[in-house]
Design a protein around this motif. Structure first.
Motif, PDB file in Angstrom:
ATOM      1  N   MET A   1       5.497 -11.227  -2.638  1.00 49.20           N
ATOM      2  CA  MET A   1       5.284 -12.517  -2.581  1.00 49.20           C
ATOM      3  C   MET A   1       5.483 -13.318  -1.449  1.00 49.20           C
ATOM      4  N   LEU A   2       6.578 -12.901  -0.528  1.00 48.00           N
ATOM      5  CA  LEU A   2       6.641 -13.335   0.922  1.00 48.00           C
ATOM      6  C   LEU A   2       5.249 -13.219   1.546  1.00 48.00           C
ATOM      7  N   LYS A   3       5.058 -12.075   1.645  1.00 40.83           N
ATOM      8  CA  LYS A   3       3.721 -11.591   2.295  1.00 40.83           C
ATOM      9  C   LYS A   3       2.635 -12.379   2.000  1.00 40.83           C
ATOM     10  N   HIS A   4       2.352 -12.405   0.836  1.00 39.27           N
ATOM     11  CA  HIS A   4       1.270 -13.020  -0.031  1.00 39.27           C
ATOM     12  C   HIS A   4       1.203 -14.618   0.638  1.00 39.27           C
ATOM     13  N   CYS A   5       2.320 -15.247   0.764  1.00 40.95           N
ATOM     14  CA  CYS A   5       2.333 -16.682   1.093  1.00 40.95           C
ATOM     15  C   CYS A   5       2.253 -16.739   2.488  1.00 40.95           C
ATOM     16  N   THR A   6       2.426 -15.798   3.348  1.00 39.33           N
ATOM     17  CA  THR A   6       2.368 -15.876   4.760  1.00 39.33           C
ATOM     18  C   THR A   6       0.670 -15.589   5.102  1.00 39.33           C
ATOM     19  N   LEU A   7       0.145 -14.533   4.099  1.00 37.32           N
ATOM     20  CA  LEU A   7      -1.291 -14.614   4.309  1.00 37.32           C
ATOM     21  C   LEU A   7      -2.193 -15.822   3.929  1.00 37.32           C
ATOM     22  N   TYR A   8      -1.374 -16.369   2.913  1.00 32.20           N
ATOM     23  CA  TYR A   8      -2.171 -17.770   2.452  1.00 32.20           C
ATOM     24  C   TYR A   8      -1.913 -18.778   3.426  1.00 32.20           C
TER      25      TYR A   8
ATOM     26  N   GLU B   1       1.556  -3.022  -0.295  1.00 32.36           N
ATOM     27  CA  GLU B   1       2.611  -2.394  -0.045  1.00 32.36           C
ATOM     28  C   GLU B   1       4.044  -2.905  -0.914  1.00 32.36           C
ATOM     29  N   ASN B   2       4.663  -2.239  -1.321  1.00 31.57           N
ATOM     30  CA  ASN B   2       5.933  -2.562  -2.126  1.00 31.57           C
ATOM     31  C   ASN B   2       6.992  -3.063  -1.535  1.00 31.57           C
ATOM     32  N   SER B   3       7.163  -2.391  -0.067  1.00 29.98           N
ATOM     33  CA  SER B   3       8.394  -3.049   0.586  1.00 29.98           C
ATOM     34  C   SER B   3       7.991  -3.385   1.879  1.00 29.98           C
ATOM     35  N   GLY B   4       9.059  -3.935   2.531  1.00 25.37           N
ATOM     36  CA  GLY B   4       8.859  -4.494   4.203  1.00 25.37           C
ATOM     37  C   GLY B   4      10.213  -5.353   4.310  1.00 25.37           C
ATOM     38  N   ASN B   5      10.263  -5.921   5.505  1.00 26.31           N
ATOM     39  CA  ASN B   5      11.369  -6.609   5.930  1.00 26.31           C
ATOM     40  C   ASN B   5      11.345  -8.063   5.185  1.00 26.31           C
TER      41      ASN B   5
END
Length: 148
Positions: A36-43, A91-95
């Motif tokens: 979700m966090l990554k999705h929102c940064t891409l958005y 990807e399922n995980s990250g910082n």
């Protein structure tokens, strides 16, 4: 209507983002907190004009008709609205802390946004006002999803 061009609104969203952590779980949908966090940064990158995507065929057919429903009032975006393919995170995980920090930094950029020639991958060309409303509603939608 709330907009990310308003400092008080941005501050409220950033406060809510900063309450999220690795233990935050979705109330609906398939994304985990990192996705979700990554999705929102891409958005945000798309809405700030940093990343451009082609206007999707289905968006060309229905996007302009759907846009008024998204920006007419403060009604939250409904659950399980489909995500643009380009904004799906595999990807399922990250910082998590890094993505949270990246997202908040991108939101702060709305204080000085000068590029108002944004073409959303579904809705098409947007006005400055539409950008502010959609970013608020998209951010609020995902924060509600994760109880933020």
């Amino acid at each position: 209507m709330k907009t990310t061009y308003d400092k008080t609104t941005r501050d409220e969203l950033i406060y809510r983002i900063n309450t999220l952590d690795e233990n935050s779980t979705a109330q609906w949908g398939k994304m985990n907190i990192y996705q979700m966090l990554k999705h929102c940064t891409l958005y945000e990158e798309m809405m700030l004009g940093k990343q451009k995507y082609k206007w999707a065929f289905v968006g060309r057919l229905f996007g302009r008709m759907a846009l008024p429903a998204f920006v007419k009032d403060e009604t939250p975006i409904r659950r399980n609205v489909p995500t643009l393919t380009e904004l799906k995170v595999k990807e399922n995980s990250g910082n998590i802390a890094c993505e949270r920090k990246r997202w908040t930094a991108l939101l702060e950029e709305y204080a000085h946004l000068s590029n108002h020639e944004i073409v959303h991958a579904f809705f098409g060309k947007l006005t400055k006002e539409q950008i502010g409303y959609l970013v608020y509603k998209h951010t609020d939608h995902h924060l509600r999803q994760f109880n933020g």
